[in-house]
Design a protein around this motif. Sequence first.
Motif, PDB file in Angstrom:
ATOM      1  N   LYS A  86      22.859   2.524   4.714  1.00  0.00           N
ATOM      2  CA  LYS A  86      24.331   1.864   4.873  1.00  0.00           C
ATOM      3  C   LYS A  86      24.850   2.349   6.098  1.00  0.00           C
ATOM      4  O   LYS A  86      25.035   3.582   6.457  1.00  0.00           O
ATOM      5  N   ILE A  87      25.348   1.474   6.884  1.00  0.00           N
ATOM      6  CA  ILE A  87      26.120   1.833   8.221  1.00  0.00           C
ATOM      7  C   ILE A  87      27.571   1.293   8.092  1.00  0.00           C
ATOM      8  O   ILE A  87      27.649   0.178   7.752  1.00  0.00           O
ATOM      9  N   ILE A  88      28.506   2.201   8.229  1.00  0.00           N
ATOM     10  CA  ILE A  88      29.953   1.877   8.004  1.00  0.00           C
ATOM     11  C   ILE A  88      30.758   2.051   9.278  1.00  0.00           C
ATOM     12  O   ILE A  88      30.760   3.087   9.546  1.00  0.00           O
ATOM     13  N   ASN A  89      31.209   1.151   9.962  1.00  0.00           N
ATOM     14  CA  ASN A  89      31.901   1.241  11.156  1.00  0.00           C
ATOM     15  C   ASN A  89      33.462   1.028  10.919  1.00  0.00           C
ATOM     16  O   ASN A  89      33.926   0.547   9.904  1.00  0.00           O
ATOM     17  N   MET A  90      34.212   1.641  11.870  1.00  0.00           N
ATOM     18  CA  MET A  90      35.640   1.516  11.426  1.00  0.00           C
ATOM     19  C   MET A  90      36.268   0.528  12.498  1.00  0.00           C
ATOM     20  O   MET A  90      36.069   0.791  13.776  1.00  0.00           O
ATOM     21  N   ALA A  91      36.647  -0.450  12.055  1.00  0.00           N
ATOM     22  CA  ALA A  91      37.258  -1.637  12.696  1.00  0.00           C
ATOM     23  C   ALA A  91      38.895  -1.461  12.795  1.00  0.00           C
ATOM     24  O   ALA A  91      39.331  -0.322  12.791  1.00  0.00           O
ATOM     25  N   SER A  92      39.572  -2.118  12.792  1.00  0.00           N
ATOM     26  CA  SER A  92      40.936  -2.235  12.795  1.00  0.00           C
ATOM     27  C   SER A  92      41.605  -3.732  12.688  1.00  0.00           C
ATOM     28  O   SER A  92      40.992  -4.624  12.677  1.00  0.00           O
ATOM     29  N   MET A  93      43.126  -3.525  12.632  1.00  0.00           N
ATOM     30  CA  MET A  93      43.779  -4.864  12.444  1.00  0.00           C
ATOM     31  C   MET A  93      43.658  -5.296  14.086  1.00  0.00           C
ATOM     32  O   MET A  93      43.553  -6.495  14.201  1.00  0.00           O
ATOM     33  N   LEU A  94      43.301  -4.545  14.904  1.00  0.00           N
ATOM     34  CA  LEU A  94      43.234  -5.017  16.280  1.00  0.00           C
ATOM     35  C   LEU A  94      41.675  -5.469  16.705  1.00  0.00           C
ATOM     36  O   LEU A  94      41.343  -5.802  17.930  1.00  0.00           O
TER      37      LEU A  94
END
Length: 253
Positions: free
Chosen positions: A139-147
């Motif tokens: 499992k790989i979880i990246n941190m995106a954003s509203m941007l």
Amino acid sequence: MRELFDLTGKRAIITGASRGLGKGIAAALHGAGAEIAMLDISDDAPLVAEELSRTGARVHAIRCDLLDRADLERGFAEALQALGGRLDILVNNAGMHDRRPCLDLPVESWDRVLELNLTAVYQLCRFAGALMVRQGSGKIINMASMLSFIGGYHASSYAVSKAGIAQLTKSLSNEWAIHGIQVNAIAPGYMATEMNTDLMQDDVRLPQVNSRIPAGRWGKSEDLGGIGIFLSSSASDYVTGAIIPVDGGYLAR
């Protein structure tokens, strides 16, 4: 049903886990049973690791400067060794923001933001992906954003980096889903963390943001715990390539 979200015996690397959103995710995954290696440059990381380790699985603090490519590789190898050579979960949380107008933002700052928010994530995904492909799961979880979705304001380098995270997440999902690896991203809304201290004190921008959040409040680090556990557990085995907003309804407004 509880077994779907059980992370007992799972081993995770989390970057930037000594404070803010990363700490919230680390606490949640540890509470669900995961053993964690924190990759962090902060002097607070050993204290957080010691605090979490008082109950449940072990938590290791690995000091690492993710802006230094050689140190990133060294830190990943050390974290992997601390976890006994197995990695089930990677959470790419560490990031930075330089909130200046484009004309005031030197290219050197642009480079730092892109290096930490995007290139370091790419490198860590490559290192983790090589292991996970061999073991046939991960499992790989990246941190995106509203941007990742909107342009933002005084946020050119940050917005570009987070749009890149969304596309990287989709691209790696396309490559690695066949190997039993799920790659997803969390897109936090406006969160009451240290990164946003200046924005929370901005008399012009703050009312604009507040008026667009249907939930009527900013998010807290604990608000990412549930989605973090879901994306790390067998409950999400058929969820991949998704960019999931956790934003109190901001994008729907």
